[in-house]
Design a protein around this motif. Structure first.
Motif, short mmCIF file in Angstrom:
data_model
loop_
_atom_site.label_atom_id
_atom_site.label_comp_id
_atom_site.label_asym_id
_atom_site.label_seq_id
_atom_site.Cartn_x
_atom_site.Cartn_y
_atom_site.Cartn_z
N ASN A 122 -22.03 -43.60 -16.29
CA ASN A 122 -23.46 -43.45 -16.01
C ASN A 122 -24.27 -43.22 -17.27
O ASN A 122 -25.39 -43.72 -17.41
CB ASN A 122 -23.67 -42.29 -15.03
CG ASN A 122 -23.33 -42.67 -13.61
OD1 ASN A 122 -23.55 -43.80 -13.19
ND2 ASN A 122 -22.78 -41.73 -12.86
N THR A 154 -15.07 -45.92 -4.22
CA THR A 154 -16.39 -46.50 -4.05
C THR A 154 -17.17 -46.47 -5.35
O THR A 154 -16.93 -45.62 -6.22
CB THR A 154 -17.17 -45.75 -2.97
OG1 THR A 154 -18.46 -46.33 -2.83
CG2 THR A 154 -17.31 -44.28 -3.32
N ASP A 162 -27.08 -47.06 -9.41
CA ASP A 162 -28.41 -46.79 -9.95
C ASP A 162 -28.43 -46.91 -11.46
O ASP A 162 -29.37 -47.47 -12.05
CB ASP A 162 -28.86 -45.38 -9.53
CG ASP A 162 -29.16 -45.30 -8.04
OD1 ASP A 162 -29.48 -46.35 -7.46
OD2 ASP A 162 -29.05 -44.21 -7.47
N ASN A 194 -21.87 -44.36 -6.65
CA ASN A 194 -22.40 -43.36 -7.58
C ASN A 194 -22.82 -43.96 -8.92
O ASN A 194 -23.40 -43.23 -9.74
CB ASN A 194 -21.35 -42.28 -7.83
CG ASN A 194 -20.97 -41.53 -6.57
OD1 ASN A 194 -21.80 -41.34 -5.69
ND2 ASN A 194 -19.72 -41.13 -6.46
N TYR A 195 -22.54 -45.22 -9.15
CA TYR A 195 -22.83 -45.83 -10.45
C TYR A 195 -23.80 -47.00 -10.35
O TYR A 195 -24.11 -47.62 -11.37
CB TYR A 195 -21.52 -46.32 -11.09
CG TYR A 195 -20.46 -45.25 -11.19
CD1 TYR A 195 -20.44 -44.36 -12.25
CD2 TYR A 195 -19.49 -45.12 -10.20
CE1 TYR A 195 -19.47 -43.38 -12.34
CE2 TYR A 195 -18.51 -44.14 -10.28
CZ TYR A 195 -18.51 -43.27 -11.35
OH TYR A 195 -17.56 -42.29 -11.43
N HIS A 228 -21.44 -42.65 2.44
CA HIS A 228 -21.48 -43.41 1.19
C HIS A 228 -22.45 -44.59 1.25
O HIS A 228 -23.21 -44.82 0.30
CB HIS A 228 -20.08 -43.93 0.85
CG HIS A 228 -19.16 -42.87 0.37
ND1 HIS A 228 -17.81 -43.07 0.16
CD2 HIS A 228 -19.38 -41.56 0.05
CE1 HIS A 228 -17.25 -41.96 -0.27
NE2 HIS A 228 -18.17 -41.03 -0.33
#
Length: 705
Positions: A330, A348, A354, A351-352, A387
């Motif tokens: 990130n 998954t 954006d 989380n990355y 998620h």
């Protein structure tokens, strides 16, 4: 004097013994030529310490089928015995029968572990337990497997699989021998004291720790089954490198660095590769793998370094350069822009997303690999809602449902950054879902992508499905009459899901060209199937007399395939080929029309591409049909279905667009409704018991007055 004579005689005797020993040592090489097995063992141990496990390897453990066939001279004349069966079980036979026996019995019934196949063995290797009378069963040998790690013999296949899992849980994943040049064990010890394992894929060597298959116990996780995924990502990057170069690409989760090293080694100056990982062990392993492949490591800067080591010793000329950074994914995606970003975390990737679209360049590509099959395939609905923000149920088309769910999540992340996406490729194979999307920087493009996120209405009784439009009720949307004929609620809403196309035909054609250029024979049939699925006109080739299995994606009606055409021809015929193939593509994929680079290296804003996109108005009759029907799921009881290729031809003759799908080998993608699909299937199905049905009909007719 007598004592002096005895001392002299003893000295002469000792000199004679020394001379004999020296002569024996000189004659040792000549004697060793008479024992070829011993000489080969000594030769193999020159570079590494001698190991007794290589000589003790059982013949039932092989890497390839040729290894079993080498045990017997199949080219020779006469009868030959099976090397894995006793004479009383399988008598000597000729070569053609013995080859068939080895393939159908020993090679097919195997347990695979780390590329090694433990074939079933019928030799008297196991000690049979004595019977009640105290005698062993004579002439009866129990079939068994030999463990590749500890050489123990186990009778049942399921027990062998459980036995290997226990080895993996203990971290004992190193085979007791090296079976081929692709998997080699070197003596230099790892930091933990264990030996490295060298694996070769697509001409790139990487070092692996013995527990590389267990991500809970190893930072340098490596999965051999993801080879297809790595090759698809490589081909998509190669297509982008043809549009503009050099491009900056990021492998956000390096692990062993295999993916980034393949990019740098084969595309060379066309790409500037950055590999990042948060683990110190992974970063150290990536740098060692760079040296193993003669690739220069650039740490923290883009400037080239001298081709000399720290000690002043000159090394070989590097074939490429790779930047290795120890940083969170990130963080680096927020700090620097990239043309190509690949996200492949363990699980998954939500989380990355954006951070990936925060600095992704216009007309660049973001590829996402998701391996959380539990939430994608509706096994854990609560995790799916947490998620992906979607409510789903298990359906017959669950793989495409998972792909559209991942694309919808990617589209929402891009829209939050005022960017839209064009889906170039969406694949769901085995235990992963791969989505490759092009970035379109514009609030207008973000709005267009957001409009394609819709709810899906699914009938739980007949599995009919349709995307919900604004202002329609659930019961009035489905074309089936299950709600009226059956009591209770039969329809559910799923999503939000991506309702647009999942493939770009022109991009897939150029991916096939890249696969042929780099000799990726494993994924060429898959890419051809994807081209057929994107065009949704599989049986056009049958009309013109060519085979659909060998010429998938090459339809005379829609022009030649992209393999034999140049990039200029592909870009010039972009709009026309899209209309001819029946696929509406709203964004351009060519480098010239999609924001070319000027001489100063700066790309244009892409206003021309946006104007051309506005001119391409979608036609409802040419839209790519979503989802597919499984021919086995909707078969009629007591009826024999037609062959799948024949059934596709019948649907085409009925006026529907059809194609096969990579999501399901028994699936049919078509624009027909489920009722129309079943009517054609019923029309060309034959009763299972034709004679019995005819006799029963004649008897009933006789009884009637």
């Amino acid at each position: 004097m007598a004592e002096l004579r005895e001392a002299a005689a003893a000295q002469l005797h000792q000199e004679a013994v020394d001379i004999k020993r020296a002569g024996a040592e000189e004659d040792a090489p000549a004697d060793a030529t008479q024992l070829p097995e011993q000489s080969e063992a000594v030769a193999d141990g020159d570079d590494a310490k001698p190991s007794t496990t290589t000589a003790e390897r059982h013949i039932s453990i092989q890497m390839k089928l040729e290894g079993l066939e080498v045990l017997v001279d199949l080219n020779g004349a006469g009868r030959k015995s099976c090397p894995l069966c006793p004479e009383e079980k399988f008598k000597a036979c000729y070569s053609h029968k013995l080859r068939r026996h080895l393939q159908n019995l020993h090679w097919k019934v195997y347990v695979e572990f780390e590329g090694h196949r433990m074939c079933i063995c019928h030799l008297p290797c196991r000690t049979l337990k004595p019977s009640l009378s105290g005698d062993q069963a004579s002439g009866r040998h129990m079939a068994h497997y030999h463990c590749v790690v500890c050489s123990v013999t186990i009778a049942r296949k399921t027990d062998m699989v459980s036995h290997l899992k226990r080895h993996v849980n203990k971290g004992e994943t190193e085979a007791s021998y090296s079976g081929s040049s692709d998997v080699q064990v070197e003596e230099p010890a790892a930091p933990s004291g264990q030996a490295y394992e060298i694996m070769k894929e697509l001409g790139t060597n990487v070092q692996l720790l013995p527990n590389h298959t267990t991500p809970q116990k190893s930072d340098t996780y490596f999965n051999r089954k993801m080879k297809t995924n790595r090759q698809l990502v490589f081909c998509s990057l190669a297509v982008l490198a043809e549009e503009r170069s050099p491009i900056e690409c990021l492998d956000a989760f390096g692990a062993t660095g295999i993916m980034g090293l393949q990019w740098a080694k084969h595309l060379r100056s066309a790409v500037k590769v950055t590999i990042t990982d948060i683990s110190d062990t992974c970063v150290k392993m990536i740098k060692e793998n760079c040296e193993l492949n003669h690739i220069r490591v650039e740490g923290g800067s883009r400037g080239p370094r001298g081709p000399e080591r720290a000690g002043g010793e000159a090394e070989a000329l590097p074939v490429a350069a790779v930047e290795v950074v120890k940083m969170d994914a990130n963080v680096i995606m927020h700090l620097r822009p990239f043309d190509y970003i690949h996200l492949d975390p363990f699980g998954t990737a939500v989380n990355y997303l954006d951070a990936a679209f925060r600095n992704a360049r216009n007309l660049g590509i973001v590829s996402v690999t998701s391996t959380d099959t539990g939430s994608l395939y509706a096994k854990s609905p609560n995790v799916t809602l947490r998620h992906y923000g979607c409510q789903i149920v298990r359906t017959e088309y669950y793989k495409e449902l998972a792909a559209r769910m991942v694309v919808a999540t990617v589209a929402r992340a891009a829209a939050r950054c005022n960017k839209g996406i064009e889906v170039l490729l969406a694949v769901a194979l085995e235990h992963f879902v791969l989505v490759v999307a092009r970035v379109l920087r514009s609030p207008t493009q973000a709005d267009e992508s957001a409009k394609k996120l819709r709810k899906l209405v699914h009938c739980q009784w007949c599995e009919e499905r349709v995307f919900l439009k604004l202002g329609n009720m659930v019961d009035d949307t489905l074309p089936c009459n299950c709600h009226g004929s059956l009591p209770g609620k039969t329809a559910v809403q799923l999503g939000h899901l991506w309702s647009g196309p999942l493939f770009n035909t022109g991009f897939l054609r150029r991916m096939l060209s890249a696969a042929v250029q780099h000799s990726m024979d494993d994924i060429q049939p898959l890419v051809k199937t994807l081209i057929c699925e994107s065009e949704c006109t599989t049986l056009k080739s049958l009309v013109h007399g060519s085979s659909p299995l060998t010429n998938q994606g090459e339809r005379p009606s829609c022009g030649p395939s992209g393999v034999g055409r140049t990039d200029r021809e592909l870009t010039e015929s972009y709009v026309s080929s899209a209309v001819e193939c029946g696929v509406v593509i709203k964004t351009l994929q060519s480098g010239r029309e999609a924001g070319p680079a000027d001489q100063s290296g700066k790309r244009k804003s892409g206003e021309e591409s946006v104007n051309v996109v506005k001119k391409l108005k979608p036609d409802a009759s040419l839209e790519h049909p979503p989802f597919y029907y499984s021919i086995h799921r909707h078969s009629i009881r007591g009826m024999n279905m037609p062959k799948l290729n024949k059934f596709l031809q019948y649907l085409t003759e009925a006026g529907f667009r059809v194609s096969r799908t990579h999501f399901d080998p028994t699936g049919v993608r078509t624009d027909a409704t489920l009722q129309q699909f079943k009517s054609v299937l019923t029309k060309y199905s034959v009763p299972t018991y034709t004679n019995a049905g005819g006799a029963q009909t004649s008897v009933s007719s006789e009884k009637t007055p």
